[in-house]
Write a protein that holds these residues in place. Structure first.
Motif, PDB file in Angstrom:
ATOM      1  N   ARG A  13       0.829  -1.208   0.000  1.00 31.58           N
ATOM      2  CA  ARG A  13       0.000   0.000   0.000  1.00 31.58           C
ATOM      3  C   ARG A  13       0.865   1.261   0.000  1.00 31.58           C
ATOM      4  O   ARG A  13       0.569   2.224  -0.722  1.00 31.58           O
ATOM      5  N   ASN A  71       2.539   1.609  -3.508  1.00 29.93           N
ATOM      6  CA  ASN A  71       1.582   1.938  -4.561  1.00 29.93           C
ATOM      7  C   ASN A  71       1.107   3.384  -4.467  1.00 29.93           C
ATOM      8  O   ASN A  71       0.662   3.966  -5.456  1.00 29.93           O
ATOM      9  N   PRO A 107       2.187   3.483  -9.202  1.00 29.23           N
ATOM     10  CA  PRO A 107       1.437   2.235  -9.368  1.00 29.23           C
ATOM     11  C   PRO A 107       2.356   1.021  -9.477  1.00 29.23           C
ATOM     12  O   PRO A 107       3.298   1.013 -10.273  1.00 29.23           O
ATOM     13  N   SER A 112      -3.712  -6.634  -3.028  1.00 30.43           N
ATOM     14  CA  SER A 112      -3.412  -6.582  -4.462  1.00 30.43           C
ATOM     15  C   SER A 112      -4.700  -6.508  -5.285  1.00 30.43           C
ATOM     16  O   SER A 112      -4.758  -5.810  -6.304  1.00 30.43           O
ATOM     17  N   GLU A 114      -7.519  -5.211  -4.268  1.00 32.35           N
ATOM     18  CA  GLU A 114      -8.064  -3.868  -4.038  1.00 32.35           C
ATOM     19  C   GLU A 114      -7.346  -2.826  -4.885  1.00 32.35           C
ATOM     20  O   GLU A 114      -7.975  -1.901  -5.420  1.00 32.35           O
ATOM     21  N   LEU A 115      -6.020  -2.984  -5.050  1.00 25.55           N
ATOM     22  CA  LEU A 115      -5.200  -1.986  -5.741  1.00 25.55           C
ATOM     23  C   LEU A 115      -4.972  -2.306  -7.220  1.00 25.55           C
ATOM     24  O   LEU A 115      -4.288  -1.560  -7.913  1.00 25.55           O
TER      25      LEU A 115
END
Length: 329
Positions: A163, A166, A170, A194, A196-197
């Motif tokens: 988190r 990122n 990205p 992962s 979620e992102l």
């Protein structure tokens, strides 16, 4: 489905659901271009033409020469230049997050490839515990601007570190160990973060370094094989962990597949963004591994197998019986 859309800055890139780990191709007395080229070329041929094969290499994947793996890839793509665009190359480099160390590592890797294949994604091999991850990501982002490579990855990171990284730039992929041998609380946390992102998870050692295939024989290991020193490969741990192999073997037999295929299918079924990354030195084993994409595990299949495996505690740490700051960094 056999395709996975990469995450982060590579969302326009479609890769095959099963990747290829390259470490063992330049490790051991039998390493040769003939063997390595045959493995890589066959894996590409088994990848649908509208997808790229995810290749995983590193600056240090060589028994006697640290850039041996990258030099092997350079020779491969020099011989088969038409196959370069059929692959997505991920390279692990330095553990140090110091800017000068990262720059030196990237330069070394690029020099080894000699321009025959670009680095698609670069990642430090571990999360440096002495330097904030934000600093490492900023250095890597600057190298992207310089055209050194295209995307950023993380290796052996925690969900929290993912988190943080990122938020700076990205992240395209995280590389963590996932198998019926290695499915910890933090594994689940990284997978959840992962998803979620929108980050792809590259699941290395889905076969438990070969142990979960049921065909493993410690006596066959070379004198310098790193597995001789791993905690889970000591005699008492292996005797205990054989119970896990027995569960997998029975489940595989019931489906008329191999235990190795079941492991790969199990890892793949954990999420649409998860790419199992088996490695092998044998073409027949490669074909067996790649066929695992055709297997379908239902939610009930996955739940029942996971529940059965959870009843047996894995004995021994993932590496040298310690976690330390280099695992889940």
């Amino acid at each position: 489905m056999s395709a996975v859309q990469l995450g982060g800055t590579a969302i326009d890139t479609s890769i095959h659901k099963i990747g290829l780990g390259l470490m063992t191709l330049t490790w051991g007395p039998d390493a040769s271009d003939e063997r390595s080229f045959g493995i890589i070329k066959t894996a590409i041929e088994l990848t649908p033409p509208d997808q790229k094969l995810f290749l995983n290499s590193a600056e240090f994947y060589g028994e006697d020469r640290d850039v041996a793996n990258l030099e092997m890839l350079s020779r491969f793509f020099a011989k088969f230049p038409e196959l370069a665009d059929r692959t997505f190359l991920s390279v692990k480099g330095t553990m140090s997050a110091a800017p000068e160390a990262i720059i030196r590592s990237v330069t070394k890797c690029l020099n080894a490839l000699k321009g025959h294949k670009k680095i698609d994604l670069f990642q430090c091999c571990r999360v440096d515990p002495t330097i904030p991850v934000e600093s490492a990501i900023k250095t890597l982002a600057n190298l992207i601007k310089e055209g050194k490579f295209d995307h950023i990855g993380l290796s052996e990171c925690s969900a929290g570190t993912l988190r943080r990284a990122n938020a700076v730039h990205p992240i395209t992929a995280v590389e963590i160990e996932i198998s019926p041998f290695s499915y910890e609380d933090e594994t689940r946390a990284v997978i959840s973060a992962s998803q979620e992102l929108n980050v792809t998870v590259i699941a290395y050692s889905p076969l438990g370094h070969g142990f979960l295939t049921g065909k493993f024989n410690k006596e066959d290991l070379g004198a310098r094989d790193i597995r001789r020193n791993l905690a889970r490969f000591q005699d008492d741990a292996m005797a205990h962990n054989q119970k896990i192999v027995d569960i997998l073997a029975a489940a595989a037999d019931a489906r008329s597949i191999t235990a190795g295929q079941l492991c790969i299918a199990w890892v793949a079924a954990l999420g649409s963004n998860i790419v199992p990354l088996p490695g092998t030195t044998k073409v027949d084993r490669l074909r067996e591994n790649m066929k695992a994409i055709d297997l379908v595990l239902t939610f009930d299949d996955l739940s029942q197998l996971t529940e059965a495996l959870a009843k047996i505690e894995v004995r021994g740490g993932r590496y040298f019986d310690r976690s330390g700051e280099l695992l889940w960094g």
